[in-house]
Design a protein around this motif. Structure first.
Motif, mmCIF file in Angstrom:
data_model
loop_
_atom_site.group_PDB
_atom_site.id
_atom_site.type_symbol
_atom_site.label_atom_id
_atom_site.label_comp_id
_atom_site.label_asym_id
_atom_site.label_seq_id
_atom_site.Cartn_x
_atom_site.Cartn_y
_atom_site.Cartn_z
ATOM 1 N N GLU A 117 -4.268 14.329 16.595
ATOM 2 C CA GLU A 117 -5.220 13.308 16.176
ATOM 3 C C GLU A 117 -4.871 12.776 14.787
ATOM 4 O OE1 GLU A 117 -9.278 14.555 16.451
ATOM 5 O OE2 GLU A 117 -9.018 15.252 18.507
ATOM 6 N N PHE A 118 -4.487 13.647 13.880
ATOM 7 C CA PHE A 118 -4.142 13.217 12.531
ATOM 8 C C PHE A 118 -2.798 12.495 12.512
ATOM 9 C CE2 PHE A 118 -7.153 16.652 11.240
ATOM 10 C CZ PHE A 118 -8.050 15.806 10.621
ATOM 11 N N ALA A 119 -1.948 12.702 13.508
ATOM 12 C CA ALA A 119 -0.655 12.033 13.560
ATOM 13 C C ALA A 119 -0.830 10.543 13.819
ATOM 14 C CB ALA A 119 0.214 12.666 14.639
ATOM 15 N N LYS A 120 -1.944 10.130 14.408
ATOM 16 C CA LYS A 120 -2.211 8.719 14.684
ATOM 17 C C LYS A 120 -2.441 7.934 13.397
ATOM 18 C CE LYS A 120 -4.367 9.804 19.097
ATOM 19 N NZ LYS A 120 -5.625 9.806 19.854
ATOM 20 N N PHE A 121 -2.877 8.566 12.347
ATOM 21 C CA PHE A 121 -3.134 7.891 11.083
ATOM 22 C C PHE A 121 -1.823 7.546 10.396
ATOM 23 C CE2 PHE A 121 -7.167 10.354 11.393
ATOM 24 C CZ PHE A 121 -8.020 9.265 11.479
ATOM 25 N N PRO A 122 -1.833 6.444 9.613
ATOM 26 C CA PRO A 122 -0.613 6.105 8.870
ATOM 27 C C PRO A 122 -0.296 7.194 7.848
ATOM 28 C CG PRO A 122 -2.302 4.406 8.610
ATOM 29 C CD PRO A 122 -2.870 5.480 9.453
ATOM 30 N N PRO A 123 0.973 7.392 7.616
ATOM 31 C CA PRO A 123 1.347 8.501 6.726
ATOM 32 C C PRO A 123 1.022 8.256 5.258
ATOM 33 C CG PRO A 123 3.296 7.325 7.475
ATOM 34 C CD PRO A 123 2.139 6.751 8.217
ATOM 35 N N ASN A 124 0.952 6.991 4.823
ATOM 36 C CA ASN A 124 0.664 6.797 3.394
ATOM 37 C C ASN A 124 -0.563 5.915 3.215
ATOM 38 O OD1 ASN A 124 1.568 4.234 3.888
ATOM 39 N ND2 ASN A 124 3.586 4.563 2.965
ATOM 40 N N LEU A 125 -1.081 5.901 2.048
ATOM 41 C CA LEU A 125 -2.343 5.227 1.742
ATOM 42 C C LEU A 125 -2.214 3.707 1.726
ATOM 43 C CD1 LEU A 125 -5.276 5.717 1.035
ATOM 44 C CD2 LEU A 125 -4.627 5.855 -1.360
ATOM 45 N N SER A 126 -1.077 3.188 1.354
ATOM 46 C CA SER A 126 -0.909 1.727 1.275
ATOM 47 C C SER A 126 -1.014 1.094 2.666
ATOM 48 C CB SER A 126 0.412 1.367 0.605
ATOM 49 O OG SER A 126 1.492 1.863 1.376
ATOM 50 N N GLU A 127 -0.425 1.736 3.665
ATOM 51 C CA GLU A 127 -0.538 1.213 5.031
ATOM 52 C C GLU A 127 -1.985 1.231 5.486
ATOM 53 O OE1 GLU A 127 2.077 2.976 7.913
ATOM 54 O OE2 GLU A 127 3.686 3.145 6.446
ATOM 55 N N SER A 129 -4.727 1.130 3.621
ATOM 56 C CA SER A 129 -5.526 0.122 2.922
ATOM 57 C C SER A 129 -5.230 -1.280 3.440
ATOM 58 C CB SER A 129 -5.307 0.219 1.418
ATOM 59 O OG SER A 129 -3.951 -0.043 1.119
ATOM 60 N N SER A 130 -3.979 -1.587 3.792
ATOM 61 C CA SER A 130 -3.655 -2.911 4.336
ATOM 62 C C SER A 130 -4.317 -3.121 5.693
ATOM 63 C CB SER A 130 -2.145 -3.112 4.432
ATOM 64 O OG SER A 130 -1.604 -2.204 5.379
ATOM 65 N N LYS A 131 -4.359 -2.093 6.530
ATOM 66 C CA LYS A 131 -5.016 -2.203 7.834
ATOM 67 C C LYS A 131 -6.520 -2.387 7.673
ATOM 68 C CE LYS A 131 -1.589 0.141 10.606
ATOM 69 N NZ LYS A 131 -1.330 1.131 11.638
ATOM 70 N N VAL A 132 -7.104 -1.750 6.681
ATOM 71 C CA VAL A 132 -8.543 -1.882 6.439
ATOM 72 C C VAL A 132 -8.856 -3.297 5.947
ATOM 73 C CG1 VAL A 132 -10.428 -1.113 4.939
ATOM 74 C CG2 VAL A 132 -8.973 0.562 6.059
ATOM 75 N N SER A 133 -7.988 -3.837 5.126
ATOM 76 C CA SER A 133 -8.231 -5.200 4.603
ATOM 77 C C SER A 133 -8.088 -6.251 5.704
ATOM 78 C CB SER A 133 -7.309 -5.500 3.434
ATOM 79 O OG SER A 133 -5.967 -5.483 3.868
ATOM 80 N N GLU A 134 -7.342 -5.979 6.758
ATOM 81 C CA GLU A 134 -7.170 -6.918 7.871
ATOM 82 C C GLU A 134 -8.397 -6.946 8.789
ATOM 83 O OE1 GLU A 134 -3.633 -5.739 9.900
ATOM 84 O OE2 GLU A 134 -2.330 -6.231 8.212
ATOM 85 N N ILE A 135 -9.197 -5.935 8.786
ATOM 86 C CA ILE A 135 -10.333 -5.828 9.710
ATOM 87 C C ILE A 135 -11.330 -6.975 9.544
ATOM 88 C CG2 ILE A 135 -12.348 -4.430 10.310
ATOM 89 C CD1 ILE A 135 -10.584 -1.954 9.886
#
Length: 153
Positions: A117-127, A129-135
């Motif tokens: 389940e945790f492997a589905k998350f992006p490995p770093n914080l910048s990715e 945050s960019s996905k959150v800003s696209e929402i």
């Protein structure tokens, strides 16, 4: 006078120590010691048996009293709960009970699924945050499409 009394006390103890050493050297005292040790051990066993019998009788009396109370108030005896309480400590262990191999395997599988389940998350914080800003942009686009399809009356 006090020195005389002190000499008697020390002298008696010294002679008893010397006598004990002399008996061991002779070899005749060992049979008496062995016999005394057996008698002492037998006396200890008898005392332990008496103590166990006393406690058994006391527990029988308590159980008859408990049964009387159960009968008087219509309560049921909880034998199943007592058996479960005895089993974990039945092997003389003080700590928690051992886990079965099935329980250990289930825990290992759970940990592996958590890792997946945790492997589905992006490995770093910048990715992330960019996905959150696209929402919000995606939500606005979706709402725009819905409003175009809806007709107001």
């Amino acid at each position: 006078m006090a020195a005389f009394i002190a000499k008697q006390v020390v002298g008696d103890k010294l002679s008893s120590v010397k006598g004990a050493i002399g008996k061991d050297e002779e070899g005749g005292g060992n049979e008496k010691d062995d016999e005394e040790a057996r008698e002492i051990e037998e006396a200890r066993r008898e005392m332990e048996d008496k103590r166990k019998e006393k406690h058994r009788k006391m527990e029988e009396e308590r159980e008859t009293m408990r049964q009387g109370i159960r009968d008087k108030y219509g309560l049921k005896k909880k034998e199943e709960a007592q058996e479960e309480e005895i089993d974990p400590m039945g092997d003389g262990r003080i700590g928690r009970k051992k886990k079965t191999p099935a329980e250990l395997a289930a825990e290992a599988n759970k940990e592996e699924s958590d890792d997946e389940e945790f492997a589905k998350f992006p490995p770093n914080l910048s990715e992330l945050s960019s996905k959150v800003s696209e929402i919000p942009a995606k939500m606005a686009q979706g709402v725009g499409e819905i409003t175009q399809k809806c007709v107001m009356q």
